[in-house]
Design an enzyme around this catalytic site. Structure first.
Site, PDB file in Angstrom:
ATOM      1  N   SER A 125       6.662  -3.699  -3.843  1.00 37.96           N
ATOM      2  CA  SER A 125       6.572  -4.201  -2.476  1.00 37.96           C
ATOM      3  C   SER A 125       6.608  -5.718  -2.504  1.00 37.96           C
ATOM      4  O   SER A 125       6.248  -6.351  -3.494  1.00 37.96           O
ATOM      5  CB  SER A 125       5.267  -3.736  -1.824  1.00 37.96           C
ATOM      6  OG  SER A 125       5.054  -4.387  -0.577  1.00 37.96           O
ATOM      7  N   TYR A 131      -3.797  -2.662  -0.995  1.00 39.39           N
ATOM      8  CA  TYR A 131      -2.399  -2.258  -1.186  1.00 39.39           C
ATOM      9  C   TYR A 131      -1.678  -3.284  -2.050  1.00 39.39           C
ATOM     10  O   TYR A 131      -0.945  -2.929  -2.988  1.00 39.39           O
ATOM     11  CB  TYR A 131      -1.713  -2.114   0.173  1.00 39.39           C
ATOM     12  CG  TYR A 131      -0.244  -1.786   0.083  1.00 39.39           C
ATOM     13  CD1 TYR A 131       0.184  -0.518  -0.301  1.00 39.39           C
ATOM     14  CD2 TYR A 131       0.720  -2.745   0.380  1.00 39.39           C
ATOM     15  CE1 TYR A 131       1.538  -0.217  -0.384  1.00 39.39           C
ATOM     16  CE2 TYR A 131       2.074  -2.457   0.311  1.00 39.39           C
ATOM     17  CZ  TYR A 131       2.478  -1.189  -0.079  1.00 39.39           C
ATOM     18  OH  TYR A 131       3.818  -0.897  -0.170  1.00 39.39           O
TER      19      TYR A 131
END
Length: 280
Positions: free
Chosen positions: A133, A146
């Site tokens: 990501s 995250y």
């Protein structure tokens, strides 16, 4: 023709990568928790092997890999795509929420990779594509846990790219920005069970509020993203990182500027912490 083993292939980026690989004439192992939720165009091909697999059940992974090898003779590309998000200030995230996130985003990826590597080492070739990501190179408010999980994916990928090179195996981490998928749906994204009012109006909750209004309006096109991932993966040499999307490129420049800003005033003193070899 190659065999692609893709986790989390029932929707979103995983399904689009499966479509790209299939359209190019490859065999695809579509590993999903519920094969009935696999799109009809993927279920209907004799070059797609749907596999029921919850990647957080480590004990089920070796059997799934063996089934794939028995069907197609090997595994050429492993795409570790399964994952989910978690929103909330770090203080708001419980231990159980954090561990559940890492079980899927990090430990399941490790388990999948370890199960496939013996196959690739016997072949003397293979490629591992880990879906990271933009949050894996820049810690962002409201997604701290995250980000931590995706930083782990990036670090693992960099290490693997060096460890596996002697065996003819390559590893790449893909770091996309926001894509117009179901990622912000409740099925893919969890919210911290606790909300601390003191964070209202601060960056952590601004991110939380954005996520609740931005669903399915995100900038990135998952079809184009999957096409680029496929194009890069079939090259002879993989980059260690594939920075994907205009927002990723913008934030990468911010990250690089921050590194230089942090480094510049302390560079000389940092270097001076070494032992004085001349005095010794």
């Amino acid at each position: 023709m190659a065999t692609w083993f893709i986790t989390g292939a029932s929707r979103g980026l995983g399904a689009q990568i499966a479509r790209a690989a299939l359209a190019a004439g490859n065999d695809v192992v579509a590993a999903v928790r519920d094969p009935d939720r696999l799109p009809d165009d993927l279920k209907g091909s004799d070059r797609v092997l749907p596999l029921a697999l919850d990647v957080t059940r480590a004990q089920d992974i070796p059997g799934a890999v063996q089934t794939a090898v028995e069907r197609f003779g090997g595994i050429d590309v492993l795409v570790n795509n399964a994952g989910r998000g978690l929103l909330g200030a770090v203080e708001e995230i419980t231990d159980a929420e954090a561990r559940s996130l890492f079980d899927l985003n990090v430990f399941a990826l490790i388990d999948m990779t370890r199960a496939v590597l013996p196959v690739m080492r016997r072949q003397g070739s293979g490629k591992i594509v880990n879906i990271g990501s933009r949050s894996g190179f820049e810690g962002e408010p409201g997604v701290g846990l995250y980000s931590a999980s995706k930083f782990a994916v990036a670090g693992l990928s960099e290490a693997l790219s060096k460890e596996l090179a002697p065996f003819g195996i390559q590893c790449m981490v893909v770091e996309p920005g926001v894509l117009r998928t179901d990622f912000l749906d409740a099925t893919s994204l969890s919210l911290a069970g606790t909300r601390i009012a003191d964070y209202d109006g601060t960056p952590a909750h601004v991110t939380l509020d954005w996520a609740q209004t931005a669903n399915h309006t995100q900038l990135g096109d998952p079809v184009k993203a999957a096409a680029l991932i496929y194009e890069v993966t079939v090259q002879d040499e993989l980059p260690t990182h594939l920075y994907l999307g205009p927002d990723t490129l913008d934030r990468l420049q911010v990250k690089l500027a921050q590194i230089e800003k942090d480094l510049a005033p302390w560079r000389a003193k940092s270097a001076a912490t070494a032992h004085d070899t001349a005095a010794a």
